[in-house]
Design a protein around this motif. Structure first.
Motif, PDB file in Angstrom:
ATOM      1  N   SER A   1      34.349   4.821  38.398  1.00 39.15           N
ATOM      2  CA  SER A   1      34.514   5.534  37.134  1.00 39.15           C
ATOM      3  C   SER A   1      33.504   5.071  36.095  1.00 39.15           C
ATOM      4  CB  SER A   1      35.929   5.311  36.594  1.00 39.15           C
ATOM      5  OG  SER A   1      36.039   5.838  35.287  1.00 39.15           O
ATOM      6  N   ARG A   2      33.075   5.987  35.285  1.00 42.00           N
ATOM      7  CA  ARG A   2      32.181   5.626  34.185  1.00 42.00           C
ATOM      8  C   ARG A   2      32.928   4.860  33.091  1.00 42.00           C
ATOM      9  NH1 ARG A   2      31.087  11.113  30.764  1.00 42.00           N
ATOM     10  NH2 ARG A   2      33.264  11.674  30.475  1.00 42.00           N
ATOM     11  N   TYR A   3      34.259   4.846  33.154  1.00 41.85           N
ATOM     12  CA  TYR A   3      35.082   4.155  32.156  1.00 41.85           C
ATOM     13  C   TYR A   3      35.368   2.702  32.518  1.00 41.85           C
ATOM     14  CZ  TYR A   3      35.933   8.993  30.777  1.00 41.85           C
ATOM     15  OH  TYR A   3      35.769  10.294  30.395  1.00 41.85           O
ATOM     16  N   ARG A   4      34.945   2.251  33.680  1.00 41.46           N
ATOM     17  CA  ARG A   4      35.338   0.920  34.148  1.00 41.46           C
ATOM     18  C   ARG A   4      34.786  -0.206  33.269  1.00 41.46           C
ATOM     19  NH1 ARG A   4      31.364   2.834  37.290  1.00 41.46           N
ATOM     20  NH2 ARG A   4      29.623   1.449  37.812  1.00 41.46           N
ATOM     21  N   TYR A   5      33.541  -0.070  32.781  1.00 40.76           N
ATOM     22  CA  TYR A   5      32.971  -1.131  31.949  1.00 40.76           C
ATOM     23  C   TYR A   5      33.593  -1.150  30.555  1.00 40.76           C
ATOM     24  CZ  TYR A   5      29.563  -1.468  35.686  1.00 40.76           C
ATOM     25  OH  TYR A   5      28.974  -1.615  36.902  1.00 40.76           O
ATOM     26  N   SER A   6      33.797   0.019  29.998  1.00 44.49           N
ATOM     27  CA  SER A   6      34.435   0.050  28.678  1.00 44.49           C
ATOM     28  C   SER A   6      35.881  -0.436  28.774  1.00 44.49           C
ATOM     29  CB  SER A   6      34.367   1.446  28.065  1.00 44.49           C
ATOM     30  OG  SER A   6      35.072   2.378  28.831  1.00 44.49           O
ATOM     31  N   ALA A   7      36.514  -0.216  29.942  1.00 43.33           N
ATOM     32  CA  ALA A   7      37.888  -0.710  30.127  1.00 43.33           C
ATOM     33  C   ALA A   7      37.907  -2.233  30.058  1.00 43.33           C
ATOM     34  CB  ALA A   7      38.455  -0.230  31.458  1.00 43.33           C
ATOM     35  N   LEU A   8      36.967  -2.880  30.722  1.00 46.94           N
ATOM     36  CA  LEU A   8      36.920  -4.343  30.709  1.00 46.94           C
ATOM     37  C   LEU A   8      36.619  -4.862  29.299  1.00 46.94           C
ATOM     38  CD1 LEU A   8      37.253  -6.805  32.481  1.00 46.94           C
ATOM     39  CD2 LEU A   8      34.809  -6.707  32.977  1.00 46.94           C
ATOM     40  N   LEU A   9      35.698  -4.202  28.615  1.00 45.24           N
ATOM     41  CA  LEU A   9      35.393  -4.586  27.243  1.00 45.24           C
ATOM     42  C   LEU A   9      36.617  -4.413  26.344  1.00 45.24           C
ATOM     43  CD1 LEU A   9      33.269  -5.429  25.140  1.00 45.24           C
ATOM     44  CD2 LEU A   9      32.755  -3.006  24.855  1.00 45.24           C
ATOM     45  N   THR A  10      37.329  -3.328  26.513  1.00 46.70           N
ATOM     46  CA  THR A  10      38.515  -3.073  25.689  1.00 46.70           C
ATOM     47  C   THR A  10      39.625  -4.059  26.007  1.00 46.70           C
ATOM     48  OG1 THR A  10      37.899  -0.733  25.622  1.00 46.70           O
ATOM     49  CG2 THR A  10      40.120  -1.300  24.908  1.00 46.70           C
ATOM     50  N   ILE A  11      39.749  -4.447  27.271  1.00 45.95           N
ATOM     51  CA  ILE A  11      40.733  -5.483  27.621  1.00 45.95           C
ATOM     52  C   ILE A  11      40.433  -6.744  26.819  1.00 45.95           C
ATOM     53  CG2 ILE A  11      41.461  -7.085  29.448  1.00 45.95           C
ATOM     54  CD1 ILE A  11      41.115  -4.733  31.445  1.00 45.95           C
ATOM     55  N   GLY A  12      39.174  -7.140  26.785  1.00 38.68           N
ATOM     56  CA  GLY A  12      38.784  -8.320  26.009  1.00 38.68           C
ATOM     57  C   GLY A  12      39.095  -8.160  24.533  1.00 38.68           C
ATOM     58  N   GLU A  13      38.816  -6.987  23.989  1.00 41.24           N
ATOM     59  CA  GLU A  13      39.088  -6.742  22.567  1.00 41.24           C
ATOM     60  C   GLU A  13      40.583  -6.779  22.260  1.00 41.24           C
ATOM     61  OE1 GLU A  13      37.184  -3.018  21.811  1.00 41.24           O
ATOM     62  OE2 GLU A  13      35.186  -3.920  21.709  1.00 41.24           O
ATOM     63  N   VAL A  14      41.385  -6.206  23.147  1.00 36.16           N
ATOM     64  CA  VAL A  14      42.843  -6.227  22.931  1.00 36.16           C
ATOM     65  C   VAL A  14      43.339  -7.666  22.941  1.00 36.16           C
ATOM     66  CG1 VAL A  14      45.076  -5.644  23.984  1.00 36.16           C
ATOM     67  CG2 VAL A  14      43.303  -3.899  23.767  1.00 36.16           C
ATOM     68  N   TYR A  15      42.874  -8.441  23.927  1.00 32.38           N
ATOM     69  CA  TYR A  15      43.304  -9.843  23.964  1.00 32.38           C
ATOM     70  C   TYR A  15      42.840 -10.608  22.730  1.00 32.38           C
ATOM     71  CZ  TYR A  15      45.300 -10.002  28.662  1.00 32.38           C
ATOM     72  OH  TYR A  15      46.110  -9.834  29.758  1.00 32.38           O
ATOM     73  N   LEU A  16      41.619 -10.381  22.309  1.00 32.53           N
ATOM     74  CA  LEU A  16      41.074 -11.146  21.195  1.00 32.53           C
ATOM     75  C   LEU A  16      41.656 -10.701  19.851  1.00 32.53           C
ATOM     76  CD1 LEU A  16      39.050 -13.315  20.311  1.00 32.53           C
ATOM     77  CD2 LEU A  16      37.337 -11.496  20.104  1.00 32.53           C
ATOM     78  N   GLN A  17      41.600  -9.409  19.565  1.00 28.50           N
ATOM     79  CA  GLN A  17      41.959  -8.922  18.230  1.00 28.50           C
ATOM     80  C   GLN A  17      43.444  -8.644  18.052  1.00 28.50           C
ATOM     81  OE1 GLN A  17      39.446  -5.525  17.683  1.00 28.50           O
ATOM     82  NE2 GLN A  17      37.566  -6.747  17.670  1.00 28.50           N
ATOM     83  N   ASP A  18      44.077  -8.151  19.106  1.00 28.16           N
ATOM     84  CA  ASP A  18      45.467  -7.718  18.944  1.00 28.16           C
ATOM     85  C   ASP A  18      46.483  -8.758  19.408  1.00 28.16           C
ATOM     86  OD1 ASP A  18      44.740  -5.091  17.955  1.00 28.16           O
ATOM     87  OD2 ASP A  18      44.119  -4.635  20.003  1.00 28.16           O
TER      88      ASP A  18
END
Length: 168
Positions: free
Chosen positions: A128-145
């Motif tokens: 999927s073209r979304y796989r890299y943004s998914a990993l980045l978003t996982i990191g952002e959720v853990y860090l910011q939220d």
């Protein structure tokens, strides 16, 4: 003899009435609009419209049920046809909506569910073209939220973070 003629007349009348009934019902059913079943496959476009309507309302007017309805529309897309070209986008949309729901309602469980959905996307749709943004978003959720620097670092390094087993 009169009874036989009367009976024969009644019989003819019933036959004529029955014939007229069947002819009339056939004409009525031909004239009535036919409700053909359209493609009942869940529509990505329909889910997108629902999402646009949700996001068009102020956050304070949104309910958890509103989010669930939109997510269910996306889920129907990838559950009914996991190999469809829009399945990965639907999985990603559900993850995004879970993260948004977590922010709107300040709900850590929704954040963890979003992370799980992004991981599902990466595992089940590796091309999927979304796989890299998914990993980045996982990191952002853990860090910011979730204020979880350890799992955020792991995600940003491209590895799978350790999930909180209490929330499963």
């Amino acid at each position: 003899m009169l009874a036989v003629i009367f009976h024969a007349g009644r019989l003819r009348l019933l036959v004529i009435a029955g014939t007229l009934f069947f002819l009339f019902s056939g004409i009525c059913s031909a004239a009535a609009p036919q409700h053909r079943s359209r493609n009942t496959r869940p529509s990505y476009a329909h889910a997108q419209k629902m999402r646009e309507a949700l996001e068009g309302r102020p956050e304070r007017q949104r309910t958890r049920r509103d989010y669930e309805r939109v997510m269910d529309a996306y889920r129907a897309v990838y559950h009914s046809s996991p190999a469809s070209p829009r399945a990965d986008a639907s999985v990603s949309a559900v993850a995004d909506l879970l993260a948004e729901e977590g922010r709107v309602f300040q709900d850590d469980k929704a954040f963890h569910d979003a992370v799980g959905q992004y991981e599902y996307l990466r595992q089940n749709y590796p091309q999927s073209r979304y796989r890299y943004s998914a990993l980045l978003t996982i990191g952002e959720v853990y860090l910011q939220d979730l204020n979880d620097r350890e799992n955020a670092r792991t995600a940003f390094e491209g590895r799978n973070p350790v999930r909180n087993p209490q929330l499963r």
